[in-house]
Design an enzyme around this catalytic site. Structure first.
Site, PDB file in Angstrom:
ATOM      1  N   ASP A  79     156.419 -13.182  17.848  1.00 42.59           N
ATOM      2  CA  ASP A  79     155.727 -12.503  16.759  1.00 42.59           C
ATOM      3  C   ASP A  79     154.234 -12.463  17.086  1.00 42.59           C
ATOM      4  O   ASP A  79     153.740 -13.256  17.902  1.00 42.59           O
ATOM      5  CB  ASP A  79     155.987 -13.289  15.470  1.00 42.59           C
ATOM      6  CG  ASP A  79     155.205 -12.765  14.290  1.00 42.59           C
ATOM      7  OD1 ASP A  79     155.219 -11.543  14.069  1.00 42.59           O
ATOM      8  OD2 ASP A  79     154.583 -13.585  13.593  1.00 42.59           O
ATOM      9  N   ASP A 116     151.220 -11.525  14.421  1.00 38.92           N
ATOM     10  CA  ASP A 116     150.293 -11.961  13.368  1.00 38.92           C
ATOM     11  C   ASP A 116     150.595 -13.398  12.928  1.00 38.92           C
ATOM     12  O   ASP A 116     151.749 -13.735  12.618  1.00 38.92           O
ATOM     13  CB  ASP A 116     150.385 -11.028  12.166  1.00 38.92           C
ATOM     14  CG  ASP A 116     149.855  -9.636  12.473  1.00 38.92           C
ATOM     15  OD1 ASP A 116     149.163  -9.070  11.621  1.00 38.92           O
ATOM     16  OD2 ASP A 116     150.145  -9.104  13.564  1.00 38.92           O
TER      17      ASP A 116
END
Length: 308
Positions: A100, A102
């Protein structure tokens, strides 16, 4: 590159499981603390294989249920700024990393930063928090937030890109795994305007992200279909795994939000990184205190194996 790391990570047999202890930045890992945790978990005194002095160590255990051993060790370490990853010793070094972006590979939520440009950070951040906690449908929440950003220009986006900070250990994690033959992918519900520069700074092989509709160098407030959310992240991992001809055990995924859950469950090792409680509670492994180099120690890498 061998999938079996017992002999590579301390001269132990690959049979059974391995518990990797990693200290957070505020503490030093000591043998006394590790041995106490092992005894309280009913695992007895064991020999430590130090991966980095005062930071990380492996303990190889007889064959048993890793989930049970992990739960007991986590309970024994309650109150300590020490992370514990417990997994089968065989297959612990991974050939695919799916991460991922953010609040995982970078320290910001990009959509919240964009909202700050037009004075609605609090409004959008509240939606982001609920979506990452699993309280809202991710795709619907994403479309709602992007609609509020209509009119933000590419020049404004560039000012956000310039101040993005990379999470400690992110580049070392990616560069070390790539140096040892792994493939790495940044898989995010965020946007291509951010993934391209972030991937270049960290060194990812490829990216998967959402696209924002742009007219006249400004956002229209629309996300281009298909929207990549929870299922899209899992599909990216599966597609990469199949393309590379890898077994499920050879994959590692990391994330912090509810839209990462399917991806984490699909991976050979799914790691919740400084994650929301709903994610941390169900992931196979969690890192709450250390930086991203903890994922290297969990694979049996030693500090002198690290690459910048």
């Amino acid at each position: 590159m061998s999938d079996t790391l017992g002999h590579q990570a301390g001269g132990e047999s690959s049979a059974g499981i391995v518990a990797t202890f990693v200290a957070g930045h505020s503490v030093a890992l000591t043998e006394a603390v590790v041995q106490r945790a092992l005894r309280e978990a009913g695992l007895g005194d064991r020999t430590l294989d130090w991966l980095a002095p005062d930071i990380a160590a492996d303990v190889f255990l007889d064959a048993q249920d890793p989930d049970v051993a992990r739960a007991r060790l986590q309970a024994a370490l309650a109150g300590e700024a020490i992370d514990i990853v417990v997994q089968p010793a065989e297959g612990r070094r991974k050939r695919l990393l799916v991460a991922d972006m953010d609040s995982t590979m970078i320290e910001q939520e990009c959509i919240d930063e964009l909202a700050g440009l037009i004075g609605i950070r609090d409004r959008i951040s509240a939606i982001t928090e609920r979506a990452m906690a699993g309280e809202l449908n991710f795709q619907a929440a994403l479309k709602e937030r992007v609609a509020l950003l209509a009119g933000v220009t590419l020049d404004q986006i560039a000012t956000i890109v310039a101040r993005i900070t990379i999470t400690p250990g992110a580049r070392v994690l990616v560069q070390t795994m790539r140096a040892h033959g792994a493939h790495t992918a940044l898989v995010t519900g965020g946007f291509t305007q951010f993934t391209a520069p972030v991937a270049a700074r960290i060194g990812f092989d490829e990216t998967f992200a959402n696209r924002l509709e742009i007219v006249g160098r400004a956002l229209t407030g629309v996300v281009v279909e298909p929207v990549q959310g929870r299922e899209g992240k899992r599909a990216a991992l599966v597609g990469l795994r199949e393309r590379l001809g890898l077994a499920p055990v050879a994959t590692l995924a990391i994330g912090d939000g509810a839209n990462d859950l399917d991806m984490l469950r699909e991976a050979g090792l799914g790691v919740a990184y400084h994650a929301k409680p709903k994610v941390a509670d169900v992931a196979a492994a969690r890192i709450d205190h250390a930086d991203l180099t903890a994922l290297l120690y969990a694979q049996g890498y030693r500090k002198n194996d690290f690459r910048e």
